[in-house]
Motif scaffolding. Sequence first.
Motif, mmCIF file in Angstrom:
data_model
loop_
_atom_site.group_PDB
_atom_site.id
_atom_site.type_symbol
_atom_site.label_atom_id
_atom_site.label_comp_id
_atom_site.label_asym_id
_atom_site.label_seq_id
_atom_site.Cartn_x
_atom_site.Cartn_y
_atom_site.Cartn_z
ATOM 1 N N GLU A 19 0.904 -0.852 0.028
ATOM 2 C CA GLU A 19 0.056 -0.042 0.056
ATOM 3 C C GLU A 19 0.887 1.148 -0.097
ATOM 4 N N LYS A 78 3.845 1.378 -1.276
ATOM 5 C CA LYS A 78 4.776 1.506 -2.342
ATOM 6 C C LYS A 78 3.655 2.185 -3.421
ATOM 7 N N LYS A 79 2.375 1.900 -3.426
ATOM 8 C CA LYS A 79 1.293 2.394 -4.362
ATOM 9 C C LYS A 79 1.301 4.057 -4.159
ATOM 10 N N ARG A 80 1.086 4.504 -3.060
ATOM 11 C CA ARG A 80 1.096 5.814 -2.655
ATOM 12 C C ARG A 80 2.274 6.494 -2.898
ATOM 13 N N ASP A 121 4.595 5.752 -5.393
ATOM 14 C CA ASP A 121 4.549 5.899 -6.830
ATOM 15 C C ASP A 121 3.811 6.886 -7.257
ATOM 16 N N LYS A 122 2.569 6.951 -6.723
ATOM 17 C CA LYS A 122 1.592 7.720 -7.222
ATOM 18 C C LYS A 122 1.923 9.241 -7.140
ATOM 19 N N GLU A 123 2.410 9.280 -5.795
ATOM 20 C CA GLU A 123 2.890 10.790 -5.187
ATOM 21 C C GLU A 123 4.181 11.301 -6.157
ATOM 22 N N ALA A 183 5.139 10.061 -9.178
ATOM 23 C CA ALA A 183 4.540 10.485 -10.718
ATOM 24 C C ALA A 183 3.853 11.790 -10.678
ATOM 25 N N ALA A 184 3.281 11.984 -9.808
ATOM 26 C CA ALA A 184 2.525 13.481 -9.586
ATOM 27 C C ALA A 184 3.697 14.459 -9.417
ATOM 28 N N LYS A 185 4.696 14.140 -9.053
ATOM 29 C CA LYS A 185 5.841 15.340 -8.610
ATOM 30 C C LYS A 185 6.485 15.243 -9.792
#
Length: 257
Positions: free
Chosen positions: A165, A167-169, A171-173, A175-177
């Motif tokens: 969980e 790692k998903k958060r 990676d998402k953060e 990618a957004a950055k």
Amino acid sequence: MSSEVLAEEYEVLSSIYPDELEKVAEDELKIRVEPAEQPPSSEDQSKSEKLCLFTAQEVQLTLFVKYPPEYPDKVPGLAIHSSRGSLSRDEEKMLLNTLHEMGEESLGMAMVFTLVSQLQESLGKLISEREELRKIEAAEKARRELEAETARTRGTPVTSSTFSEWKKRFDKELAAKVAAEDEERIKAIPPKEREEYKRNKLKPTGRQLFEKDRNFGADDEEGEEGAVSVDISQYERNTAHDEVEEVEDRIHFSDSD
């Protein structure tokens, strides 16, 4: 009830409780009562003495005694009031019940001294129980605070589920950055160079190319089904051996040797 009986009992009580006893009426009196000292427990004597002093100062009662005409063949009317500290309704009820039970056992004889002694003992036990309850509550509070502090410093235990969980958060953060940084970078590039920059972003990186080639090579090494592997070193050795044999066939020895 004989006035001689009351006078005799009052005289005895006055000698025992000279400062605590007060005559309210001919058939009524009141006595100031403090808790009796309890014997030392497992703790040392100095702590026990401090506890007894504390409890003596914590609660003080006044016992009101109303003599009935049938006294001492009937238990006198009893009431208790807190002159220092306080009692709960349940505690007061418990003390009065104990006094009435003791009075029933003492019918036929002067009983006020016995009732006062019983009240002192019961009140001492009550205060000791209060102190033990305080200790238990303090220990429980300290335990909860320690558990909370331990949990706070230890953090959340990592499991495969919690890590996935996280790692998903992450990676998402990330990618957004990165997308936000690219957006800001593109804004700073002249319009003519923006398309070139975007095309370059779509090209695979050196690492991606390397990993692709490595995976391709690994697939080739597996080969197709039914393919025969060739030992090059063995081939080279066999070829050299054949050449030596060919040279030996060409050599002729003379008879004179």
